[in-house]
Design a protein around this motif. Structure first.
Motif, PDB file in Angstrom:
ATOM      1  N   TYR A  72      47.832  47.635  43.409  1.00  0.00           N
ATOM      2  CA  TYR A  72      46.389  47.927  43.430  1.00  0.00           C
ATOM      3  C   TYR A  72      45.746  47.179  44.602  1.00  0.00           C
ATOM      4  O   TYR A  72      45.090  46.144  44.414  1.00  0.00           O
ATOM      5  N   PRO A  73      45.899  47.673  45.816  1.00  0.00           N
ATOM      6  CA  PRO A  73      45.360  46.964  46.991  1.00  0.00           C
ATOM      7  C   PRO A  73      43.841  46.867  47.010  1.00  0.00           C
ATOM      8  O   PRO A  73      43.282  46.034  47.722  1.00  0.00           O
ATOM      9  N   GLY A  74      43.161  47.705  46.251  1.00  0.00           N
ATOM     10  CA  GLY A  74      41.705  47.668  46.237  1.00  0.00           C
ATOM     11  C   GLY A  74      41.119  46.657  45.266  1.00  0.00           C
ATOM     12  O   GLY A  74      39.906  46.491  45.201  1.00  0.00           O
ATOM     13  N   LEU A  75      41.982  45.969  44.521  1.00  0.00           N
ATOM     14  CA  LEU A  75      41.521  44.978  43.549  1.00  0.00           C
ATOM     15  C   LEU A  75      41.785  43.566  44.062  1.00  0.00           C
ATOM     16  O   LEU A  75      42.752  43.331  44.787  1.00  0.00           O
ATOM     17  N   ASN A  76      40.938  42.655  43.665  1.00  0.00           N
ATOM     18  CA  ASN A  76      41.113  41.238  43.986  1.00  0.00           C
ATOM     19  C   ASN A  76      41.607  40.510  42.743  1.00  0.00           C
ATOM     20  O   ASN A  76      40.969  40.582  41.683  1.00  0.00           O
ATOM     21  N   PHE A  77      42.716  39.809  42.858  1.00  0.00           N
ATOM     22  CA  PHE A  77      43.309  39.096  41.736  1.00  0.00           C
ATOM     23  C   PHE A  77      43.126  37.598  41.924  1.00  0.00           C
ATOM     24  O   PHE A  77      43.350  37.061  43.014  1.00  0.00           O
ATOM     25  N   LEU A  78      42.755  36.910  40.858  1.00  0.00           N
ATOM     26  CA  LEU A  78      42.560  35.471  40.938  1.00  0.00           C
ATOM     27  C   LEU A  78      42.887  34.834  39.595  1.00  0.00           C
ATOM     28  O   LEU A  78      42.386  35.260  38.550  1.00  0.00           O
ATOM     29  N   LEU A  79      43.751  33.822  39.644  1.00  0.00           N
ATOM     30  CA  LEU A  79      44.066  33.032  38.455  1.00  0.00           C
ATOM     31  C   LEU A  79      43.097  31.864  38.360  1.00  0.00           C
ATOM     32  O   LEU A  79      42.778  31.226  39.368  1.00  0.00           O
ATOM     33  N   PHE A  80      42.630  31.582  37.155  1.00  0.00           N
ATOM     34  CA  PHE A  80      41.796  30.414  36.902  1.00  0.00           C
ATOM     35  C   PHE A  80      42.494  29.527  35.881  1.00  0.00           C
ATOM     36  O   PHE A  80      43.025  30.016  34.874  1.00  0.00           O
ATOM     37  N   ALA A  81      42.489  28.236  36.137  1.00  0.00           N
ATOM     38  CA  ALA A  81      43.062  27.276  35.201  1.00  0.00           C
ATOM     39  C   ALA A  81      42.157  26.052  35.154  1.00  0.00           C
ATOM     40  O   ALA A  81      41.533  25.689  36.153  1.00  0.00           O
ATOM     41  N   PRO A  82      42.067  25.395  33.980  1.00  0.00           N
ATOM     42  CA  PRO A  82      41.199  24.206  33.879  1.00  0.00           C
ATOM     43  C   PRO A  82      41.761  22.985  34.585  1.00  0.00           C
ATOM     44  O   PRO A  82      41.034  22.019  34.812  1.00  0.00           O
TER      45      PRO A  82
END
Length: 295
Positions: A72-82
């Motif tokens: 999905y090149p049109g999506l931005n993926f980001l992991l969040f961790a505390p």
């Protein structure tokens, strides 16, 4: 849509987070930089809240998202961790996913995240979906498909389209046909009750050295005489849109909102919320360098 119902400088994404006083506007990333709230309020974002170690489900979801990142090149993926751990660093690096630290889990709490992993889907600052564990890879793919195909909201829906702006009066009551203005034009939608709008005036004054700038004034009845004098002295072209006609035509949802229309009438750039001088300058140069003039 009347000017009175326009949000005064606050996107939906910011209002979701507004319950936290002094909320951080940027989060540190594993790469050593930061990612700002304003960036997350634009485009299509997949935010995954994870923790490692001792979370096998998080490991699985990170792997799924790593595969989806290529599909999905049109999506931005980001992991969040505390917090950052060696295991999380290794997993995000192996999956090729960006990682940001949500210290204390404040962002997650603001979005109602109660356990990891949780995946939320944002489109231009709107929460359009979420998955709370347990969920299957098929459910995740379904959510990604919906995010990738849902039409963009607000003025972004007009990017690349030719839009007629029409004629509006100035502060002095003189009619101005905005469609006849030459070259690229920066439209700044301005509400007198919006503090960030006033704070942006110096940026717009600087920008007018390179490009035509039109301040589209909503709710002009809220202007004091001193306010009117400030706008006159700013040297910007000010037009009145008290009925929200132009704001509605461009689906403006909040103030300030910035729209760049090139000399051929094509909407080339959109920004909701506060904008920095560098970002606006880059956008203007990009439109001008791409031949977006009427010459």
């Amino acid at each position: 849509m009347r000017a009175a119902v326009l949000a005064a400088g606050v996107l939906l994404f910011f209002s979701v987070l507004g319950w936290v006083q002094d909320y951080p506007v940027a989060f540190p990333t594993l790469a050593g930089g930061t990612i700002g709230i304003e960036e997350l309020a634009r485009g299509r974002w997949v935010l995954a809240f994870v923790v490692l170690p001792n979370c096998p489900a998080c490991e699985e979801v990170i792997r799924w998202l790593g595969q989806a990142n290529h599909a999905y090149p049109g999506l931005n993926f980001l992991l969040f961790a505390p917090w950052l751990t060696d295991e999380l660093e290794a997993a995000s690096s192996q999956a090729g996913l960006a990682l940001a630290i949500d210290k204390g889990g404040r962002l997650g709490a603001g979005l109602g995240v109660k356990r990891a992993p949780t995946v939320v889907f944002f489109l231009d600052g709107r929460l359009v979906g979420r998955l709370d564990w347990p969920f299957t890879e098929a459910k995740l793919v379904h959510g990604l498909d919906e995010l990738a195909t849902t039409p963009r909201a607000g003025p972004w829906q007009y990017l690349g389209a030719v839009v007629s702006l029409g004629t509006f009066p100035t502060l002095e009551g003189e009619p101005v046909n905005l469609d006849e203005l030459p070259g690229p034009v920066v439209l700044s939608f301005f509400n007198p009750l919006c503090p960030p709008c006033w704070e942006a005036l110096p940026i717009l004054i600087e920008a007018r050295r390179d490009v035509a700038v039109v301040l589209v004034l909503l709710a002009s009845h809220a202007l004091s005489e001193d306010d009117r004098q400030v706008l006159r002295e700013a040297g910007l072209r000010v037009v009145l849109d008290d009925e929200g006609e132009l704001a509605q035509a461009l689906a403006v949802r909040a103030t300030p909102t910035y729209v760049i229309r090139d000399g051929k009438g094509v909407i080339r750039w959109v920004h909701e919320g506060i904008v920095g001088p560098e970002e606006l300058g880059r956008a203007v140069l990009a439109v001008m360098s791409e031949g977006g003039t009427d010459e």
